[in-house]
Design an enzyme around this catalytic site. Structure first.
Site, PDB file in Angstrom:
ATOM      1  N   ASP A 110       0.864  -1.177   0.000  1.00 41.15           N
ATOM      2  CA  ASP A 110       0.000   0.000   0.000  1.00 41.15           C
ATOM      3  C   ASP A 110       0.906   1.234   0.000  1.00 41.15           C
ATOM      4  O   ASP A 110       2.126   1.142   0.179  1.00 41.15           O
ATOM      5  CB  ASP A 110      -0.966  -0.030   1.188  1.00 41.15           C
ATOM      6  CG  ASP A 110      -2.197   0.860   0.946  1.00 41.15           C
ATOM      7  OD1 ASP A 110      -2.146   1.717   0.044  1.00 41.15           O
ATOM      8  OD2 ASP A 110      -3.207   0.711   1.663  1.00 41.15           O
TER       9      ASP A 110
HETATM   10  C1  NOJ Z   1      -4.143   3.865   0.126  1.00 39.15           C
HETATM   11  C2  NOJ Z   1      -5.312   2.962   0.404  1.00 39.15           C
HETATM   12  O1  NOJ Z   1      -5.154   2.345   1.665  1.00 39.15           O
HETATM   13  C3  NOJ Z   1      -5.513   1.882  -0.645  1.00 39.15           C
HETATM   14  O2  NOJ Z   1      -6.728   1.245  -0.404  1.00 39.15           O
HETATM   15  C4  NOJ Z   1      -5.472   2.466  -2.023  1.00 39.15           C
HETATM   16  O3  NOJ Z   1      -5.652   1.433  -2.970  1.00 39.15           O
HETATM   17  C5  NOJ Z   1      -4.143   3.167  -2.244  1.00 39.15           C
HETATM   18  N1  NOJ Z   1      -4.004   4.223  -1.276  1.00 39.15           N
HETATM   19  C6  NOJ Z   1      -4.009   3.733  -3.653  1.00 39.15           C
HETATM   20  O4  NOJ Z   1      -4.872   4.766  -3.853  1.00 39.15           O
END
Ligand code: NOJ
Length: 763
Positions: A282
């Protein structure tokens, strides 16, 4: 909602010896093709493939293209049109080995056409409808040159304080697992390599929904049995359905961050479950290993992540900076890098990009003249799915449906809220294209409309909360605030109510209140909106609450005040039309809660399938040393699986085909469901099973199956469920998945509480 671009983008990699091209392997043979390609790659080119960057509007495109052409970037996210992505793919085609880029995005509940938020989709209990929403999202995203989505999000959430409850499918393992499979298949269609499909990357692996106290990014501490039994199955279901990717959670699990967790990523995901796809970190998660306190510095963070099996690093530069040195020093092995590179290339292969890097980008001359064109939306489908996701919670004296001839006052901060209607993670959806409740009711009423509108209240009167909600929105404030004093707004609404036959109040949360990093300490409707509701109630006019929110709200007082309550969550582009369809009876509501609604925040957790305890609460016997909170009634405000209709249904004649079941046998559980009312309607017949005595404490009941049935007025039908040993299996203390002989209770109901019961014995 805009995303923060956290980290410096560009790393210049030391140049390494360029390897000579070998004879290409036939593209049909995936393994040989990738092995051959890898033989030609320099270390820099390999590490470049592990880098996934976010493309923000502020970023220098020229520079990005240079980096791509140098082989330093493997994929991007947040660049979402063909014309944006084509030059990047062109740059990749100018790179030495012409390895295609992939383009990712958070396509969570629609792409251009926004469908209801996932919690609302789950409320439909309608696998066809959910599947349709996912398929259309994939088609729209693929038509915009996207290759992969960071979805579905299948984190079980049993603590509605957590803002990301809105992004998931609720509290129940079985229901979420079913939906996980449906969504993956919908996104990937005939295969992730199809031009109208996108690869699914299930998230957040793992257990993100169980963050302590519902506070985002917090730790998770959980017993192995609970993980295996309750929290892991939805991810597994997504993987079994063929999800090509996994996004790794930001949280730690029992003291080890998921991003550095070799047990999670290697032993469980790859070895035990046989996952062969792409694991993406993430946003900035590798860097955060330092903050978690498991890595001294970036070098150690990169080492932990690559060793754990994190293939791609999302928006941090540590792999590029640190992997060459770590390799040189012998702290990691070449195979650690190669394994990750192989997964990235394999995912690109599976997306069909080696055969055709422009598979979803297409030719410039075919680009849509207007990306936002109305003709690119799927409004009819969105409206149909949205109305299936609405849950009628109360309807005293048949307040609903409303007569179109009635004089209606529409009030509340969410009556004209196009941004909120879309919910958070609204991908490429545009507020200007979303139908507000005011619009929807106005269309439904047509020329005869006598709708009187008054705002009545802002979302909140708390300036600090307002600032928080608007913090990330640079262009325009997301939560619009009417500067008039609260009493002036209320007076105006009261006047409207007095002039009307019935009041519809659209109240609840702004979408940003149920989002990433939007955890709450209470589950009430904000205080100023509650004042509005009290004032409306005092007018004596019939009061209909249309709730918009991304998590269950503890509407204890409002349940008494309102004559009717419709839970609409955030219902997407066509939300206003869909809600109007239900309010006016053009559609008979059929949604059921996928999550328990607590009476108060202090009751959490309130999920229905809790473990049995030694001193369960005995209704009607307070103070008898049983498990309860003495200040309030025990039990939820609305139970899991609950939802009304404009017609009534009865369940009678529940029967089991036998009182015993052999390990290899089958049992039929049946019930007669009858529409006893005057309108055609749909309801969800739910099957719960309780393992009465086991080697471990088992839940009081667990959803094991359900059927959504449509019955004409007066019609009845026998609904059958087949029960086999598989439905009775659980993970025991040794994590062995097996059923144990003994007594099982079978319950059938139209919600999780109001059920009829029979028992059988597993031999
Ligand atoms: C952070 C989020 O936790 C995740 O769900 C998301 O896919 C990513 N950012 C990318 O935007």
């Amino acid at each position: 909602m805009k995303k923060l671009c956290l980290l410096g983008l560009f790393v210049s990699l030391a140049s390494h010896t360029v390897l000579a091209a070998t004879t290409p392997a036939p593209i049909e043979n995936k393994d040989a093709f990738i092995s051959n390609l890898m033989k030609q790659m320099t270390l820099d080119e390999k590490i470049g493939q592990l880098r996934l960057i976010s493309i923000g509007p502020e970023m220098p495109r020229e520079m990005i293209r240079k980096e791509i052409a140098a082989g330093n970037i493997g994929g991007t996210f947040n660049s979402i049109t063909r014309s944006e992505n084509r030059p990047m793919q062109d740059a990749a085609m100018r790179s030495r080995l012409k390895i295609p880029m992939f383009f990712a995005y958070d396509v969570i509940h629609g792409h251009r056409t926004i469908f209801p938020i996932p919690l609302a989709l789950a409320s439909s209990w309608d696998m066809d409808a959910i599947g349709r929403s996912g398929r259309i999202a994939a088609q729209e995203a693929a038509a915009d040159s996207l290759d992969i989505t960071f979805a579905p999000m299948v984190d079980i959430s049993r603590d509605p304080r957590w803002g990301r409850t809105s992004e998931g499918f609720g509290e129940d393992t079985y229901l979420v697992s079913r939906i996980a499979g449906v969504m993956v298949k919908a996104f990937q269609g005939t295969g992730a390599n199809a031009a109208d499909s996108i690869m699914a990357s299930v998230k957040h692996f793992a257990l993100y929904g169980a963050v302590e106290g519902g506070r985002d990014y917090n730790v998770v501490d959980m017993s192995p049995v609970k993980m295996y039994q309750d929290y892991l199955p939805p991810y597994r279901a997504a993987i079994d359905a063929g999800a090509g990717g996994v996004m790794v959670a930001l949280n730690s699990i029992n003291g080890v961050p998921a991003t550095a967790n070799t047990w999670l990523m290697n032993d469980l995901l790859r070895k035990e479950w046989g996952f062969k796809g792409l694991a993406v970190s993430d946003h900035g998660a590798i860097f955060e290993l330092i903050k978690h306190g498991v890595a001294r510095d970036g070098r150690e963070a990169a080492k932990l992540a690559i060793k754990a099996g994190i293939d791609m690093s999302m928006n941090d530069t540590l792999y590029g900076k640190e992997l060459p040195g770590l390799l040189k020093a012998g702290e990691i092995e070449q195979k650690d890098i190669d394994n990750a590179v192989r997964e990235v290339l394999a995912a690109k292969y599976d997306m069909g990009l080696f055969k055709d890097p422009y598979l979803r980008i297409g030719k410039a001359e075919d680009d849509p003249a207007d990306t936002y064109a109305e003709s690119r939306l799927h409004r009819a489908e969105a409206r149909d799915v949205a109305r299936r996701s609405l849950v009628l919670l109360k309807n005293q004296g048949d307040t609903l449906p409303l007569k179109k001839t009635a004089k209606i006052a529409l009030v509340g901060p969410l009556a004209k809220a196009p941004i909120d209607m879309m919910g958070s993670w609204a991908a490429a959806g545009r507020p200007a294209q979303s139908v507000t409740l005011f619009d929807g009711m106005t269309h439904a009423l047509g020329a005869q409309s006598t709708l009187i509108y008054a705002r009545g209240a802002n979302i909140t009167d708390d300036k600090k909360i307002l600032d928080y909600l608007n913090f990330l929105n640079f262009d325009a404030p997301e939560v619009v605030d009417d500067p008039r004093p609260a009493n002036v707004l209320i007076d105006e609404a009261v006047k409207a109510a007095k002039d009307a036959d019935v009041v519809v109040a659209a109240v609840g949360e702004s979408r940003g209140m149920s989002h990433e990093s939007s955890s709450r300490t209470d589950l009430n409707i904000p205080g100023n909106q509650r004042e509005l509701i009290r004032a409306l109630k005092a007018t004596g006019k019939p009061l209909v609450l249309v709730l918009m929110n991304g998590r269950p709200l503890s509407i204890l007082e409002e349940k008494e005040q309102a004559d009717a309550i419709l839970e609409t969550w955030f219902s997407g582009t066509e939300g206003g039309n869909a809600i109007a369809d239900v309010l006016f009876g053009d559609y008979n509501p059929s949604g059921k809660l996928p999550i328990t609604v607590p009476r108060s925040v202090g009751q959490i957790p309130t999920y229905y399938n809790h473990l049995s305890i030694g001193r369960p609460f005995t209704p009607g016997k307070p103070g008898n040393y049983t498990s309860q909170y003495f200040e309030d009634t025990t039990g939820p405000l609305f139970p899991f699986g609950y939802g009304l209709s404009y017609t009534q249904f009865s369940l009678t004649d529940m029967a089991l085909s036998s009182t015993t079941l052999n390990k290899t046998g089958k049992l039929d559980a049946s019930v007669v469901v009858k529409n006893t009312g005057k309108r055609d309607g749909e309801t969800v017949v739910q099957l719960y099973i309780q393992d009465v005595t086991g080697s471990m404490i088992r839940p009081v009941k667990e959803l094991k199956n359900f059927q959504k049935v449509l019955l004409k007025a007066g019609e009845q039908k026998v609904v059958h469920f087949t029960i086999t040993e598989d439905d009775l299996k659980f993970y025991n203390a040794q994590l062995k998945y097996a059923a144990e002989p003994g007594k099982f209770n079978v319950e059938i109901g139209l919600d999780s509480q109001d059920v009829t019961q029979q028992s059988f014995e597993l031999l």
